[in-house]
Each structure stands twice: as C-alpha cells, then as structure tokens.
Scaffold this motif. Structure first.
Motif, PDB file in Angstrom:
ATOM      1  N   LEU A  15      52.583  24.083  50.751  1.00  0.00           N
ATOM      2  CA  LEU A  15      51.944  24.692  51.917  1.00  0.00           C
ATOM      3  C   LEU A  15      52.253  23.904  53.185  1.00  0.00           C
ATOM      4  CD1 LEU A  15      49.980  26.858  53.003  1.00  0.00           C
ATOM      5  CD2 LEU A  15      48.114  25.302  52.412  1.00  0.00           C
ATOM      6  N   TYR A  16      52.105  22.590  53.114  1.00  0.00           N
ATOM      7  CA  TYR A  16      52.344  21.748  54.291  1.00  0.00           C
ATOM      8  C   TYR A  16      53.817  21.790  54.691  1.00  0.00           C
ATOM      9  CZ  TYR A  16      52.097  17.993  57.660  1.00  0.00           C
ATOM     10  OH  TYR A  16      52.168  17.272  58.825  1.00  0.00           O
ATOM     11  N   ILE A  17      54.701  21.595  53.730  1.00  0.00           N
ATOM     12  CA  ILE A  17      56.139  21.538  54.043  1.00  0.00           C
ATOM     13  C   ILE A  17      56.625  22.852  54.635  1.00  0.00           C
ATOM     14  CG2 ILE A  17      58.445  21.405  53.010  1.00  0.00           C
ATOM     15  CD1 ILE A  17      57.269  19.230  51.136  1.00  0.00           C
ATOM     16  N   VAL A  18      56.243  23.966  54.034  1.00  0.00           N
ATOM     17  CA  VAL A  18      56.697  25.268  54.538  1.00  0.00           C
ATOM     18  C   VAL A  18      56.113  25.542  55.921  1.00  0.00           C
ATOM     19  CG1 VAL A  18      56.592  27.771  54.173  1.00  0.00           C
ATOM     20  CG2 VAL A  18      57.130  26.242  52.264  1.00  0.00           C
ATOM     21  N   THR A  19      54.829  25.304  56.092  1.00  0.00           N
ATOM     22  CA  THR A  19      54.200  25.537  57.398  1.00  0.00           C
ATOM     23  C   THR A  19      54.851  24.664  58.461  1.00  0.00           C
ATOM     24  OG1 THR A  19      52.114  26.068  56.288  1.00  0.00           O
ATOM     25  CG2 THR A  19      52.008  25.592  58.652  1.00  0.00           C
ATOM     26  N   PHE A  20      55.058  23.394  58.140  1.00  0.00           N
ATOM     27  CA  PHE A  20      55.686  22.447  59.071  1.00  0.00           C
ATOM     28  C   PHE A  20      57.098  22.900  59.428  1.00  0.00           C
ATOM     29  CE2 PHE A  20      57.907  18.610  60.331  1.00  0.00           C
ATOM     30  CZ  PHE A  20      56.977  17.937  61.108  1.00  0.00           C
ATOM     31  N   ALA A  21      57.887  23.260  58.432  1.00  0.00           N
ATOM     32  CA  ALA A  21      59.281  23.662  58.666  1.00  0.00           C
ATOM     33  C   ALA A  21      59.366  24.937  59.501  1.00  0.00           C
ATOM     34  CB  ALA A  21      60.004  23.850  57.337  1.00  0.00           C
ATOM     35  N   VAL A  22      58.527  25.916  59.181  1.00  0.00           N
ATOM     36  CA  VAL A  22      58.524  27.165  59.948  1.00  0.00           C
ATOM     37  C   VAL A  22      58.091  26.895  61.383  1.00  0.00           C
ATOM     38  CG1 VAL A  22      57.388  29.417  60.190  1.00  0.00           C
ATOM     39  CG2 VAL A  22      58.223  28.668  57.950  1.00  0.00           C
ATOM     40  N   PHE A  23      57.021  26.133  61.546  1.00  0.00           N
ATOM     41  CA  PHE A  23      56.519  25.816  62.887  1.00  0.00           C
ATOM     42  C   PHE A  23      57.595  25.111  63.700  1.00  0.00           C
ATOM     43  CE2 PHE A  23      54.123  23.826  66.222  1.00  0.00           C
ATOM     44  CZ  PHE A  23      53.067  24.678  66.467  1.00  0.00           C
ATOM     45  N   LEU A  24      58.186  24.073  63.121  1.00  0.00           N
ATOM     46  CA  LEU A  24      59.193  23.286  63.829  1.00  0.00           C
ATOM     47  C   LEU A  24      60.431  24.114  64.152  1.00  0.00           C
ATOM     48  CD1 LEU A  24      59.793  20.407  64.852  1.00  0.00           C
ATOM     49  CD2 LEU A  24      60.842  19.961  62.643  1.00  0.00           C
ATOM     50  N   GLY A  25      60.905  24.877  63.178  1.00  0.00           N
ATOM     51  CA  GLY A  25      62.107  25.676  63.388  1.00  0.00           C
ATOM     52  C   GLY A  25      61.944  26.743  64.449  1.00  0.00           C
ATOM     53  N   ILE A  26      60.863  27.483  64.360  1.00  0.00           N
ATOM     54  CA  ILE A  26      60.625  28.546  65.342  1.00  0.00           C
ATOM     55  C   ILE A  26      60.311  27.945  66.705  1.00  0.00           C
ATOM     56  CG2 ILE A  26      59.161  30.501  65.976  1.00  0.00           C
ATOM     57  CD1 ILE A  26      58.841  31.090  63.001  1.00  0.00           C
ATOM     58  N   ASP A  27      59.551  26.857  66.726  1.00  0.00           N
ATOM     59  CA  ASP A  27      59.208  26.244  68.008  1.00  0.00           C
ATOM     60  C   ASP A  27      60.445  25.684  68.704  1.00  0.00           C
ATOM     61  OD1 ASP A  27      57.252  25.822  69.945  1.00  0.00           O
ATOM     62  OD2 ASP A  27      56.867  23.773  69.290  1.00  0.00           O
ATOM     63  N   TYR A  28      61.388  25.162  67.948  1.00  0.00           N
ATOM     64  CA  TYR A  28      62.628  24.684  68.555  1.00  0.00           C
ATOM     65  C   TYR A  28      63.308  25.819  69.339  1.00  0.00           C
ATOM     66  CZ  TYR A  28      67.383  23.082  69.206  1.00  0.00           C
ATOM     67  OH  TYR A  28      68.584  22.759  69.767  1.00  0.00           O
ATOM     68  N   ALA A  85      53.314  32.346  57.015  1.00  0.00           N
ATOM     69  CA  ALA A  85      54.488  32.037  56.190  1.00  0.00           C
ATOM     70  C   ALA A  85      54.161  30.966  55.158  1.00  0.00           C
ATOM     71  CB  ALA A  85      55.641  31.575  57.081  1.00  0.00           C
ATOM     72  N   GLY A  86      53.457  29.933  55.579  1.00  0.00           N
ATOM     73  CA  GLY A  86      53.088  28.864  54.648  1.00  0.00           C
ATOM     74  C   GLY A  86      52.231  29.371  53.498  1.00  0.00           C
ATOM     75  N   VAL A  87      51.245  30.186  53.803  1.00  0.00           N
ATOM     76  CA  VAL A  87      50.367  30.721  52.759  1.00  0.00           C
ATOM     77  C   VAL A  87      51.137  31.678  51.856  1.00  0.00           C
ATOM     78  CG1 VAL A  87      48.342  32.200  52.337  1.00  0.00           C
ATOM     79  CG2 VAL A  87      48.224  30.368  54.051  1.00  0.00           C
ATOM     80  N   ALA A  88      51.960  32.518  52.428  1.00  0.00           N
ATOM     81  CA  ALA A  88      52.732  33.467  51.613  1.00  0.00           C
ATOM     82  C   ALA A  88      53.649  32.741  50.629  1.00  0.00           C
ATOM     83  CB  ALA A  88      53.546  34.400  52.517  1.00  0.00           C
ATOM     84  N   VAL A  89      54.333  31.720  51.072  1.00  0.00           N
ATOM     85  CA  VAL A  89      55.237  30.977  50.191  1.00  0.00           C
ATOM     86  C   VAL A  89      54.446  30.181  49.160  1.00  0.00           C
ATOM     87  CG1 VAL A  89      56.949  29.110  50.103  1.00  0.00           C
ATOM     88  CG2 VAL A  89      57.124  30.895  51.862  1.00  0.00           C
ATOM     89  N   ALA A  90      53.349  29.544  49.585  1.00  0.00           N
ATOM     90  CA  ALA A  90      52.526  28.782  48.635  1.00  0.00           C
ATOM     91  C   ALA A  90      51.975  29.694  47.553  1.00  0.00           C
ATOM     92  CB  ALA A  90      51.391  28.067  49.377  1.00  0.00           C
ATOM     93  N   ARG A  91      51.556  30.886  47.916  1.00  0.00           N
ATOM     94  CA  ARG A  91      51.062  31.845  46.913  1.00  0.00           C
ATOM     95  C   ARG A  91      52.170  32.259  45.950  1.00  0.00           C
ATOM     96  NH1 ARG A  91      47.177  35.741  50.608  1.00  0.00           N
ATOM     97  NH2 ARG A  91      45.362  34.335  50.547  1.00  0.00           N
ATOM     98  N   ALA A  92      53.372  32.406  46.462  1.00  0.00           N
ATOM     99  CA  ALA A  92      54.486  32.824  45.618  1.00  0.00           C
ATOM    100  C   ALA A  92      54.832  31.756  44.578  1.00  0.00           C
ATOM    101  CB  ALA A  92      55.713  33.122  46.474  1.00  0.00           C
ATOM    102  N   PHE A  93      54.619  30.496  44.913  1.00  0.00           N
ATOM    103  CA  PHE A  93      54.935  29.409  43.998  1.00  0.00           C
ATOM    104  C   PHE A  93      53.736  28.937  43.170  1.00  0.00           C
ATOM    105  CE2 PHE A  93      58.583  29.073  46.800  1.00  0.00           C
ATOM    106  CZ  PHE A  93      59.603  28.827  45.890  1.00  0.00           C
ATOM    107  N   ALA A  94      52.542  29.401  43.511  1.00  0.00           N
ATOM    108  CA  ALA A  94      51.343  28.941  42.815  1.00  0.00           C
ATOM    109  C   ALA A  94      51.170  29.658  41.481  1.00  0.00           C
ATOM    110  CB  ALA A  94      50.113  29.150  43.680  1.00  0.00           C
TER     111      ALA A  94
END
Length: 133
Positions: free
Chosen positions: A6-19, A124-133
């Motif tokens: 959850l943290y990694i995906v949220t962080f990566a999406v936030f950072l990538g889109i914010d860039y 995005a973070g929640v959706a991916v975390a749910r997919a892997f949980a």
C-alpha cells in the motif's frame, strides 16, 4: 505485507504523477508569477521528507481504514481528495493571505492539482493492495 505494498504503490503513484504535474502544470504557472524567487532546481531533502510523511498520513487516515473497513474505491477517492484539499489548501490559502505576489490562479491550479493527485494516489494504492491481498 499489505501495508508495505500500500505504501510503496501510493508513494510511487503520487511521486510519478506529481513529477508530471509539477513539470508541466505547476512550474509554468508559478514561474509566471513568482519565477524570480523560485529555486533553479528543487531541494531533494525537503521534498523526500514531505512525500514520505504525506503518504504516511494519507495511509493512516484514508487508505488503511478503507482496507480494514471494506470501503469502496469511490470513498477512498473522495476521502483522499478531502485530505489533499486540506493540505494543499492550507499551503495555498496561507500564501495567498500573506504573500504579495501570490495569485488566485496559483491557488486554483495547485489546490485542484493537489486534491486530485491525493485522491488518485490513494485510490491506486488501495486498488493494488486489494489485488495482492
């Protein structure tokens, strides 16, 4: 493990889109109004501290409760937008109230950007975390 994903995906999406947003939306808008006081390049230390803390708070108040409580992705998006509006609104409206060259256009651009960015990242973070949980 779910929290790490959850943290990694949220962080990566936030950072990538914010860039992208900072490069093509925020920077040109801010350069037009306060370009003379902007740094030539961002200071990475403060940026990393902000991103790491901000994503942690987003997980605490939105993403983790959504995973634990089975909230919908629409709830996640809406709650993320509200957190983003609070955070970016605090920054933008304080600057508008206290800095002479701050403009309503800057406020509207960054406030909208930060609000939507936060909602999308949380979702995005929640959706991916749910997919892997």
């Amino acid at each position: 493990m779910t929290l790490v994903i959850l943290y990694i995906v949220t962080f990566a999406v936030f950072l990538g889109i914010d860039y992208l947003g900072l490069s093509y939306i925020i920077k040109p808008t801010f350069e037009q109004h306060i370009g003379d006081i902007m740094a030539d390049s961002p200071r990475l230390g403060p940026a990393v501290i902000f991103y790491a803390f901000y994503v942690g708070v987003l997980l605490w108040f939105v993403s983790w409760p959504a995973l634990e409580g089975g909230k919908s992705l629409m709830w996640v998006f809406g709650s993320g937008v509200l957190i983003g509006a609070m955070a970016y609104g605090t920054y933008e409206f304080t600057n508008l109230a206290t800095l002479k060259d701050w403009t309503w256009r800057m406020v509207a651009t960054d406030f909208t950007w930060g609000s939507l960015l936060t909602g999308v990242s949380a979702t995005a973070g929640v959706a991916v975390a749910r997919a892997f949980a």
